[in-house]
Design an enzyme around this catalytic site. Structure first.
Site, PDB file in Angstrom:
ATOM      1  N   HIS A  58     -47.027 -20.568   9.785  1.00 35.98           N
ATOM      2  CA  HIS A  58     -47.171 -21.763   8.941  1.00 35.98           C
ATOM      3  C   HIS A  58     -47.459 -21.342   7.524  1.00 35.98           C
ATOM      4  O   HIS A  58     -48.159 -20.362   7.270  1.00 35.98           O
ATOM      5  CB  HIS A  58     -48.268 -22.695   9.457  1.00 35.98           C
TER       6      HIS A  58
ATOM      7  N   HIS B 126     -49.244 -22.805   4.219  1.00 33.51           N
ATOM      8  CA  HIS B 126     -50.084 -23.834   3.610  1.00 33.51           C
ATOM      9  C   HIS B 126     -49.520 -24.131   2.226  1.00 33.51           C
ATOM     10  O   HIS B 126     -49.169 -23.209   1.480  1.00 33.51           O
ATOM     11  CB  HIS B 126     -51.512 -23.319   3.390  1.00 33.51           C
TER      12      HIS B 126
ATOM     13  N   GLY C 143     -57.671 -14.642   8.212  1.00 34.79           N
ATOM     14  CA  GLY C 143     -58.067 -16.036   8.378  1.00 34.79           C
ATOM     15  C   GLY C 143     -57.093 -16.879   9.177  1.00 34.79           C
ATOM     16  O   GLY C 143     -57.201 -18.105   9.184  1.00 34.79           O
TER      17      GLY C 143
ATOM     18  N   SER D 235     -55.922 -18.878  12.094  1.00 27.10           N
ATOM     19  CA  SER D 235     -56.582 -19.464  13.265  1.00 27.10           C
ATOM     20  C   SER D 235     -55.587 -20.051  14.259  1.00 27.10           C
ATOM     21  O   SER D 235     -55.942 -20.285  15.409  1.00 27.10           O
ATOM     22  CB  SER D 235     -57.589 -20.534  12.835  1.00 27.10           C
TER      23      SER D 235
ATOM     24  N   ILE E 223     -55.260 -31.153   8.856  1.00 25.20           N
ATOM     25  CA  ILE E 223     -56.322 -32.020   9.371  1.00 25.20           C
ATOM     26  C   ILE E 223     -57.646 -31.795   8.639  1.00 25.20           C
ATOM     27  O   ILE E 223     -58.523 -32.660   8.646  1.00 25.20           O
ATOM     28  CB  ILE E 223     -56.482 -31.783  10.904  1.00 25.20           C
TER      29      ILE E 223
ATOM     30  N   ASN F 179     -51.588 -17.004   6.198  1.00 25.33           N
ATOM     31  CA  ASN F 179     -52.534 -16.021   6.714  1.00 25.33           C
ATOM     32  C   ASN F 179     -51.918 -15.321   7.914  1.00 25.33           C
ATOM     33  O   ASN F 179     -51.348 -15.972   8.793  1.00 25.33           O
ATOM     34  CB  ASN F 179     -53.846 -16.716   7.107  1.00 25.33           C
TER      35      ASN F 179
HETATM   36  P1  AMP Z   1     -54.790 -20.913   9.511  1.00 29.28           P
HETATM   37  O1  AMP Z   1     -56.287 -20.922   9.655  1.00 29.28           O
HETATM   38  O2  AMP Z   1     -54.270 -20.242   8.288  1.00 29.28           O
HETATM   39  O3  AMP Z   1     -54.141 -20.396  10.787  1.00 29.28           O
HETATM   40  O4  AMP Z   1     -54.346 -22.423   9.338  1.00 29.28           O
HETATM   41  C1  AMP Z   1     -54.374 -23.339  10.396  1.00 29.28           C
HETATM   42  C2  AMP Z   1     -54.554 -24.695   9.781  1.00 29.28           C
HETATM   43  O5  AMP Z   1     -54.227 -25.661  10.757  1.00 29.28           O
HETATM   44  C3  AMP Z   1     -55.987 -24.996   9.316  1.00 29.28           C
HETATM   45  O6  AMP Z   1     -55.979 -25.273   7.921  1.00 29.28           O
HETATM   46  C4  AMP Z   1     -56.372 -26.218  10.145  1.00 29.28           C
HETATM   47  O7  AMP Z   1     -57.163 -27.152   9.428  1.00 29.28           O
HETATM   48  C5  AMP Z   1     -55.028 -26.791  10.527  1.00 29.28           C
HETATM   49  N1  AMP Z   1     -55.005 -27.570  11.732  1.00 29.28           N
HETATM   50  C6  AMP Z   1     -55.566 -27.256  12.936  1.00 29.28           C
HETATM   51  N2  AMP Z   1     -55.319 -28.214  13.836  1.00 29.28           N
HETATM   52  C7  AMP Z   1     -54.576 -29.169  13.192  1.00 29.28           C
HETATM   53  C8  AMP Z   1     -54.005 -30.412  13.582  1.00 29.28           C
HETATM   54  N3  AMP Z   1     -54.136 -30.887  14.828  1.00 29.28           N
HETATM   55  N4  AMP Z   1     -53.326 -31.125  12.656  1.00 29.28           N
HETATM   56  C9  AMP Z   1     -53.198 -30.665  11.395  1.00 29.28           C
HETATM   57  N5  AMP Z   1     -53.692 -29.491  10.975  1.00 29.28           N
HETATM   58  C10 AMP Z   1     -54.376 -28.747  11.853  1.00 29.28           C
END
Ligand code: AMP
Ligand code: ZN
Length: 112
Positions: free
Chosen positions: A98, A100, A91, A93, A31, A85
């Site tokens: 997942h 990337h 990092g 969140s 997103i 991460n």
């Molecule tokens: P991390 O910070 O490595 O845990 O990656 C989490 C990722 O999820 C971040 O890059 C966010 O931009 C992405 N993210 C969070 N909410 C959504 C969503 N609803 N749809 C798509 N990506 C998301």
């Protein structure tokens, strides 16, 4: 896990921009993209991070990497970075495993 954002995305309960799916995993565009192409590959099963991979789910982890390779080829990506991460300091969140996949711009090393 009932209160997990990515479990809900994989189940179709929260909308996302799908890249790929099968019975084991789901891939969708981030997103908040950090590169011209930026998508995430997640298992449907709730695993908190790479730290939750062990002998019982190693085949699933391998499948996620195989999907990354295949989808990247299908999208015509010839250079890309795969990042996962683990934990807050690194990092992470969203506490659902997942990977990337980032592509389409020059990248620096080491990552910040
Ligand atoms: P991390 O910070 O490595 O845990 O990656 C989490 C990722 O999820 C971040 O890059 C966010 O931009 C992405 N993210 C969070 N909410 C959504 C969503 N609803 N749809 C798509 N990506 C998301
Ligand atoms: Zn989850």
């Amino acid at each position: 896990m009932s209160d997990c954002l990515f479990c809900k995305i994989a189940a179709g309960e929260i909308p996302s921009n799908k890249v790929y799916e099968d019975e084991l995993c789901y891939a969708f565009y981030d997103i908040d993209p950090q590169a011209p192409t930026h998508f995430l590959v997640i298992p449907r099963e709730h695993i908190p991070s790479v730290a939750g991979i062990g002998p019982d789910n190693a085949a699933l982890a391998g499948h996620l990497l195989e999907v990354i390779s295949r989808v990247a080829k299908e999208l015509g990506l010839d250079s890309y970075r795969v990042v996962s991460n683990i934990g807050e300091q690194a990092g992470q969140s969203v506490p659902h495993l997942h990977f990337h996949v980032l592509s389409g711009r020059d990248m620096t090393w080491p990552p910040g």
